[in-house]
Design a protein around this motif. Sequence first.
Motif, PDB file in Angstrom:
ATOM      1  N   ASP A  95      -2.543  -1.013  -2.271  1.00  9.03           N
ATOM      2  CA  ASP A  95      -2.239   0.313  -2.802  1.00  9.03           C
ATOM      3  C   ASP A  95      -1.542   1.175  -1.743  1.00  9.03           C
ATOM      4  O   ASP A  95      -0.515   1.811  -2.011  1.00  9.03           O
ATOM      5  N   SER A  96      -2.082   1.166  -0.535  1.00 15.32           N
ATOM      6  CA  SER A  96      -1.498   1.971   0.551  1.00 15.32           C
ATOM      7  C   SER A  96      -0.117   1.462   0.949  1.00 15.32           C
ATOM      8  O   SER A  96       0.825   2.246   1.128  1.00 15.32           O
ATOM      9  N   VAL A  97       0.005   0.154   1.073  1.00 12.60           N
ATOM     10  CA  VAL A  97       1.273  -0.444   1.497  1.00 12.60           C
ATOM     11  C   VAL A  97       2.357  -0.223   0.448  1.00 12.60           C
ATOM     12  O   VAL A  97       3.505   0.103   0.773  1.00 12.60           O
ATOM     13  N   LEU A  98       1.993  -0.373  -0.829  1.00 12.10           N
ATOM     14  CA  LEU A  98       2.973  -0.199  -1.899  1.00 12.10           C
ATOM     15  C   LEU A  98       3.505   1.229  -1.925  1.00 12.10           C
ATOM     16  O   LEU A  98       4.715   1.451  -2.070  1.00 12.10           O
ATOM     17  N   ASN A  99       2.630   2.204  -1.793  1.00 13.56           N
ATOM     18  CA  ASN A  99       3.078   3.601  -1.765  1.00 13.56           C
ATOM     19  C   ASN A  99       4.018   3.859  -0.589  1.00 13.56           C
ATOM     20  O   ASN A  99       5.017   4.568  -0.734  1.00 13.56           O
ATOM     21  N   LEU A 100       3.691   3.277   0.544  1.00 15.69           N
ATOM     22  CA  LEU A 100       4.549   3.435   1.726  1.00 15.69           C
ATOM     23  C   LEU A 100       5.918   2.806   1.493  1.00 15.69           C
ATOM     24  O   LEU A 100       6.962   3.408   1.804  1.00 15.69           O
ATOM     25  N   MET A 101       5.939   1.600   0.923  1.00 12.89           N
ATOM     26  CA  MET A 101       7.202   0.893   0.717  1.00 12.89           C
ATOM     27  C   MET A 101       8.093   1.616  -0.293  1.00 12.89           C
ATOM     28  O   MET A 101       9.309   1.728  -0.086  1.00 12.89           O
TER      29      MET A 101
END
Length: 296
Positions: A95-101
């Motif tokens: 969830d965190s990585v996807l939002n960042l990407m």
Amino acid sequence: MGSWLRSFFTPAVNWVFVQNIQKYGAVLNSFLLGILANEEATKKSLQDDKLQNIEEVQKIIGYHFNDQNLLWQAFTHPSYDRDCISYERLEYVGDSVLNLMITKQQFSKYPNLPPGLLSPLRAANVDTEKLARVAVKHSFHKYLRHGRPILTRRIQSFINALPEYPLHSHGLINAPKVLADVVESTLGAVFIDSNSSIDITWEVAKTLLEPIITPEILQTNPVKKLHETCQKHKLKVRVVDMWSHDGSFEVFIDNQLRGKGVCHVKKEIALNRAANKAYNEVIRMLSVDNMKIANI
């Protein structure tokens, strides 16, 4: 029985007893061996299925895992087994990585868009419905391991509703969170397995997320869209919340009922459905009024 008679029959009794023990012992031993053989066959079958599923998912996402247990974990719902290692921690990472990407991609692609427009654009690409659509498109639900039959029914209901809204319903259909979770956990697994490589994880993510929602096709939430339209044309909006009673909302425009929405599972969806119907009715009314004016 007299001692002499007992001594006469004892050898025979002992012989019959021993023979029965040997006979039933052999049967029991054969039975136990059969159970053990079935257990081994079951274990082998499950292991074969596990390996096959892992290979299929790796082909779907275009990434080969160094630690395949991460991928197995990414598709394991907490209900699968009391002692299982579920996808929850990987989902948290994903969830965190996807939002960042997505933030990084949109920041580079749309240099002139302000945060007020970037935020809803990002939300549309990472919300529950969008990710649930990704899961269905790539058949993730077929590999999901869980122990709750109701999840299967909810997933099927979601699949049945998709043809009416090819790209996004914008809050009008109930998307099972478990589908979004498994997409995020898969991306989390890729991120961990690739030694925290954003570039590698993005290569997987951008393929899965296609088509990515752009500013040109981004639509406004039905509630916001209704209020903006009514405000522009000086129409009074009144929303009646009956969700706790019968799972519904009613929308009145200038004291006339123009939309009713029902969803017993999620309150927000019931409101969105009511607002969407009211919005469509308002647009129809405005079109009719414009036609009348044009004909005068």
